[in-house]
Design a protein around this motif. Structure first.
Motif, PDB file in Angstrom:
ATOM      1  N   THR A 198      -4.972   1.697   5.866  1.00 12.67           N
ATOM      2  CA  THR A 198      -4.865   0.235   5.927  1.00 12.67           C
ATOM      3  C   THR A 198      -4.375  -0.208   7.304  1.00 12.67           C
ATOM      4  OG1 THR A 198      -4.445   0.046   3.551  1.00 12.67           O
ATOM      5  CG2 THR A 198      -3.714  -1.787   4.932  1.00 12.67           C
TER       6      THR A 198
ATOM      7  N   ALA B  67      -9.080   0.921   1.237  1.00 11.86           N
ATOM      8  CA  ALA B  67      -7.804   0.780   1.936  1.00 11.86           C
ATOM      9  C   ALA B  67      -8.018   0.184   3.322  1.00 11.86           C
ATOM     10  CB  ALA B  67      -7.114   2.141   2.045  1.00 11.86           C
TER      11      ALA B  67
ATOM     12  N   GLN C 243       0.825  -1.203   0.000  1.00  8.19           N
ATOM     13  CA  GLN C 243       0.000   0.000   0.000  1.00  8.19           C
ATOM     14  C   GLN C 243       0.866   1.261   0.000  1.00  8.19           C
ATOM     15  OE1 GLN C 243      -3.094  -0.884  -1.006  1.00  8.19           O
ATOM     16  NE2 GLN C 243      -4.087   0.230   0.652  1.00  8.19           N
TER      17      GLN C 243
ATOM     18  N   SER D 212      -3.162   5.957   1.992  1.00  7.29           N
ATOM     19  CA  SER D 212      -3.782   4.632   1.903  1.00  7.29           C
ATOM     20  C   SER D 212      -3.137   3.650   2.869  1.00  7.29           C
ATOM     21  CB  SER D 212      -3.679   4.093   0.468  1.00  7.29           C
ATOM     22  OG  SER D 212      -4.465   4.870  -0.415  1.00  7.29           O
TER      23      SER D 212
END
Length: 213
Positions: free
Chosen positions: A44, A119, A32, A40
């Motif tokens: 995440t 995400a 990511q 993002s």
């Protein structure tokens, strides 16, 4: 030392090794960071931490013991995790080149941002669909946390662990998205996808061989 503080210290001593060990969570955050940018990756990370509280909750409620003792339920969780890792791996292998623009430190490097919900979902699924935390938390709570420890205190332990996990992966996200790191990977985005895809597939195949204890 207060018994609750001793329990928390014991939990964190064990958990700290699990945090830094390579696995699907770390691979997801690194991908990511390099492919979709700092924003993002941080979102995440919060998804992973939230999934940790999901594991803590059902373990405290006793569902973790049920899953660990049921081959059928264990296999359901395991194969969902295998399917998810293989899906992410194959999708990464098929991804084309991603243009990475090196901007000022702290900025999200991609003009086309990944939706925050996606995400978050990637991080949550990577952790929630892994059966290993079932046994990890079951083992910790059965050996470290006393049976008479209040449920509220146990949830407090979980919040501390989840917060530590989020902080660790946010740190990874910040490091991986510094201008120097992004410049180093700016010409290798397609290979990043391929390598991370192979890692996810390898983790999925490894998970497929796991057996209930």
């Amino acid at each position: 030392m207060h018994p609750y503080l001793f329990e928390l210290a014991s939990l964190m001593a064990i958990f700290s090794f699990a945090i830094v060990s390579p696995g699907a969570d770390l691979a997801m955050v690194m991908r990511q960071s390099l492919v979709h940018g700092r924003r993002s990756a941080i979102v995440t990370s919060f998804g992973i931490g939230t999934a940790l509280m999901f594991h803590v909750t059902y373990t405290i409620l006793g569902l973790g013991l049920i899953i660990s003792q049921s081959i059928y339920l264990f296999n359901i969780v395991k194969w969902c995790g295998v399917a998810y890792l293989l899906y992410i791996g194959i999708k990464s292998l098929r991804a084309g080149r991603t243009d990475i623009t090196v901007e000022a430190e702290g900025a999200d490097a991609n003009e086309k941002r990944q939706p925050a919900l996606r995400a978050f979902g990637l991080g949550f699924a990577a952790n929630a669909l892994n059966p290993k935390p079932v046994f990890f938390f079951l083992s910790i709570f059965s050996t470290v946390v006393g049976a008479h420890t209040p449920i509220a205190v146990k949830f407090g332990y979980g919040l501390v662990m989840a917060s530590s996990l989020i902080l660790w992966f946010v740190g990874v996200s910040l490091f991986m998205t510094t201008p120097k790191m992004r410049a180093a990977f700016s010409r290798a985005s397609q290979w990043i996808d391929r390598v991370s895809g192979l890692v996810f597939i390898a983790l999925g195949l490894k998970l497929a061989t796991e057996k209930a204890a």
